[in-house]
Scaffold this motif. Structure first.
Motif, PDB file in Angstrom:
ATOM      1  N   THR A 144       3.220   5.890  -5.634  1.00 16.42           N
ATOM      2  CA  THR A 144       2.077   6.525  -4.971  1.00 16.42           C
ATOM      3  C   THR A 144       1.253   7.332  -5.961  1.00 16.42           C
ATOM      4  O   THR A 144       0.010   7.292  -5.938  1.00 16.42           O
ATOM      5  CB  THR A 144       2.567   7.436  -3.831  1.00 16.42           C
ATOM      6  N   ALA A 176      -6.003   0.983  -0.820  1.00 19.72           N
ATOM      7  CA  ALA A 176      -6.236   0.083   0.315  1.00 19.72           C
ATOM      8  C   ALA A 176      -7.102  -1.097  -0.145  1.00 19.72           C
ATOM      9  O   ALA A 176      -7.875  -0.970  -1.094  1.00 19.72           O
ATOM     10  CB  ALA A 176      -6.921   0.829   1.449  1.00 19.72           C
ATOM     11  N   VAL A 219      -2.780   6.828  -6.860  1.00 20.24           N
ATOM     12  CA  VAL A 219      -3.772   7.898  -6.759  1.00 20.24           C
ATOM     13  C   VAL A 219      -4.462   8.104  -8.104  1.00 20.24           C
ATOM     14  O   VAL A 219      -5.681   8.306  -8.186  1.00 20.24           O
ATOM     15  CB  VAL A 219      -3.112   9.199  -6.273  1.00 20.24           C
ATOM     16  N   ASN A 261      -7.722  11.077   1.659  1.00 12.06           N
ATOM     17  CA  ASN A 261      -7.188  10.387   2.831  1.00 12.06           C
ATOM     18  C   ASN A 261      -5.716  10.041   2.623  1.00 12.06           C
ATOM     19  O   ASN A 261      -5.295   9.702   1.514  1.00 12.06           O
ATOM     20  CB  ASN A 261      -7.970   9.100   3.103  1.00 12.06           C
ATOM     21  N   THR A 262      -4.952  10.109   3.685  1.00 16.27           N
ATOM     22  CA  THR A 262      -3.528   9.784   3.593  1.00 16.27           C
ATOM     23  C   THR A 262      -3.169   8.510   4.342  1.00 16.27           C
ATOM     24  O   THR A 262      -1.992   8.142   4.419  1.00 16.27           O
ATOM     25  CB  THR A 262      -2.681  10.941   4.154  1.00 16.27           C
ATOM     26  N   GLY A 263      -4.161   7.820   4.869  1.00 13.18           N
ATOM     27  CA  GLY A 263      -3.885   6.584   5.577  1.00 13.18           C
ATOM     28  C   GLY A 263      -5.155   5.891   6.001  1.00 13.18           C
ATOM     29  O   GLY A 263      -6.261   6.420   5.817  1.00 13.18           O
ATOM     30  N   ALA A 290      -7.688   4.733   2.403  1.00 15.85           N
ATOM     31  CA  ALA A 290      -6.641   5.381   1.609  1.00 15.85           C
ATOM     32  C   ALA A 290      -6.660   4.820   0.194  1.00 15.85           C
ATOM     33  O   ALA A 290      -7.108   3.684  -0.037  1.00 15.85           O
ATOM     34  CB  ALA A 290      -5.281   5.154   2.246  1.00 15.85           C
ATOM     35  N   PRO A 291      -6.212   5.577  -0.795  1.00 16.06           N
ATOM     36  CA  PRO A 291      -6.155   5.058  -2.169  1.00 16.06           C
ATOM     37  C   PRO A 291      -5.340   3.772  -2.241  1.00 16.06           C
ATOM     38  O   PRO A 291      -4.262   3.676  -1.664  1.00 16.06           O
ATOM     39  CB  PRO A 291      -5.448   6.189  -2.931  1.00 16.06           C
ATOM     40  N   GLN A 295       0.839  -1.186   0.000  1.00 12.67           N
ATOM     41  CA  GLN A 295       0.000   0.000   0.000  1.00 12.67           C
ATOM     42  C   GLN A 295       0.882   1.248   0.000  1.00 12.67           C
ATOM     43  O   GLN A 295       2.045   1.203   0.413  1.00 12.67           O
ATOM     44  CB  GLN A 295      -0.916   0.002   1.218  1.00 12.67           C
ATOM     45  N   THR A 324     -11.401   8.867  -2.136  1.00 12.47           N
ATOM     46  CA  THR A 324     -10.472   8.443  -1.089  1.00 12.47           C
ATOM     47  C   THR A 324      -9.126   9.151  -1.220  1.00 12.47           C
ATOM     48  O   THR A 324      -8.285   9.026  -0.324  1.00 12.47           O
ATOM     49  CB  THR A 324     -10.238   6.921  -1.140  1.00 12.47           C
ATOM     50  N   VAL A 325      -8.913   9.879  -2.307  1.00 12.23           N
ATOM     51  CA  VAL A 325      -7.633  10.587  -2.475  1.00 12.23           C
ATOM     52  C   VAL A 325      -7.451  11.676  -1.419  1.00 12.23           C
ATOM     53  O   VAL A 325      -6.342  12.190  -1.259  1.00 12.23           O
ATOM     54  CB  VAL A 325      -7.506  11.198  -3.887  1.00 12.23           C
ATOM     55  N   THR A 328       0.721   3.614   1.914  1.00 13.79           N
ATOM     56  CA  THR A 328       0.999   4.051   3.281  1.00 13.79           C
ATOM     57  C   THR A 328       2.188   3.303   3.900  1.00 13.79           C
ATOM     58  O   THR A 328       2.630   3.649   4.986  1.00 13.79           O
ATOM     59  CB  THR A 328      -0.244   3.836   4.160  1.00 13.79           C
TER      60      THR A 328
END
Length: 233
Positions: free
Chosen positions: A130, A193, A134, A184-186, A190-191, A33, A181-182, A35
């Motif tokens: 990443t 996930a 995204v 969100n960073t975790g 998160a993208p 992921q 979901t972009v 993250t």
């Protein structure tokens, strides 16, 4: 008159697209992921270089087959209702999706090849990885276009059962929600996930398989008395 089997081939292409995409996913394995740490991401690409590149080739083939399916689907809708804009929007949507898919897959494969050939670049692998994840999430909005248009076309023509229209609406809505979901960073939203990647993908695959089966059967109804047959000439 001689019956055309163009829709049957389009349906087979849809089934093949899903099968090839699943094989590609299995070949790639469990991708990290966004993250996770930069070291984990770079390690995955370095250790599974051959599998990642093979999976990219399979995804490219699946994208081409998916486009073939989309063209057949748009043709069915156009023959059933030539006065509607929905068939053109379905076709345009699949063309855009194929373009996004080919670009994303090619960039991902090229990035993997470059950074695993020139090992010092592994230090920055997490950045493009990443970014592409995204990009894939945002592409859910593009996916909603042909599915929304397909829902409208089915409601107008009834060439597919009505539940297929509502199913297409569900796929479109879930895909759009996944794109957001972009922000969100975790976490689980998160993208990339598992929840965000699996649910829209499974729903899309099920709809494509159902539509493909109907195309393969070539038993779609004529929308009105005296209208041009959807299947055959």
């Amino acid at each position: 008159m001689k019956q055309s089997h163009e829709f049957r081939w389009g349906g087979l292409a849809g089934v093949a697209a899903i099968v090839v995409a699943i094989i590609g996913r299995l070949v790639m394995g469990n991708a990290p992921q966004i993250t996770e740490s930069a070291m984990t991401i770079s390690g995955f690409l370095a250790e599974r270089r051959a599998q990642v590149l093979a999976a990219a080739l399979l995804f490219a083939v699946a994208t081409a087959l998916f486009l073939w399916f989309g063209v057949a689907l748009a043709t069915v809708f156009r023959r059933a209702d030539e006065a509607s804009d929905a068939p053109a929007l379905v076709l345009a949507g699949y063309v855009v999706l194929a373009a996004i898919g080919f670009i994303g897959i090619s960039v991902f494969a090229g990035m993997t090849y470059a950074i695993t050939t020139h090992r010092p670049l592994l230090a920055i692998a997490a950045g493009p990885y990443t970014a592409l994840t995204v990009m894939d999430a945002i592409a859910g909005i593009a996916l909603a276009v042909p599915f929304g248009a397909s829902a409208a076309a089915i409601m107008r023509t009834r060439v597919f059962p009505l539940w297929m229209a509502w199913f297409a609406v569900l796929v479109a809505v879930v895909s759009v929600l996944a794109a957001f979901t972009v922000v969100n960073t975790g976490g689980a939203l998160a993208p990339g996930a598992p929840l965000i990647a699996i649910v829209p993908g499974v729903l899309t695959a099920l709809w494509v398989l159902a539509a493909s089966w109907l195309l393969i059967r070539e038993h779609l109804p004529v929308p009105a008395a005296g209208a041009r047959p959807v299947m055959g000439h």
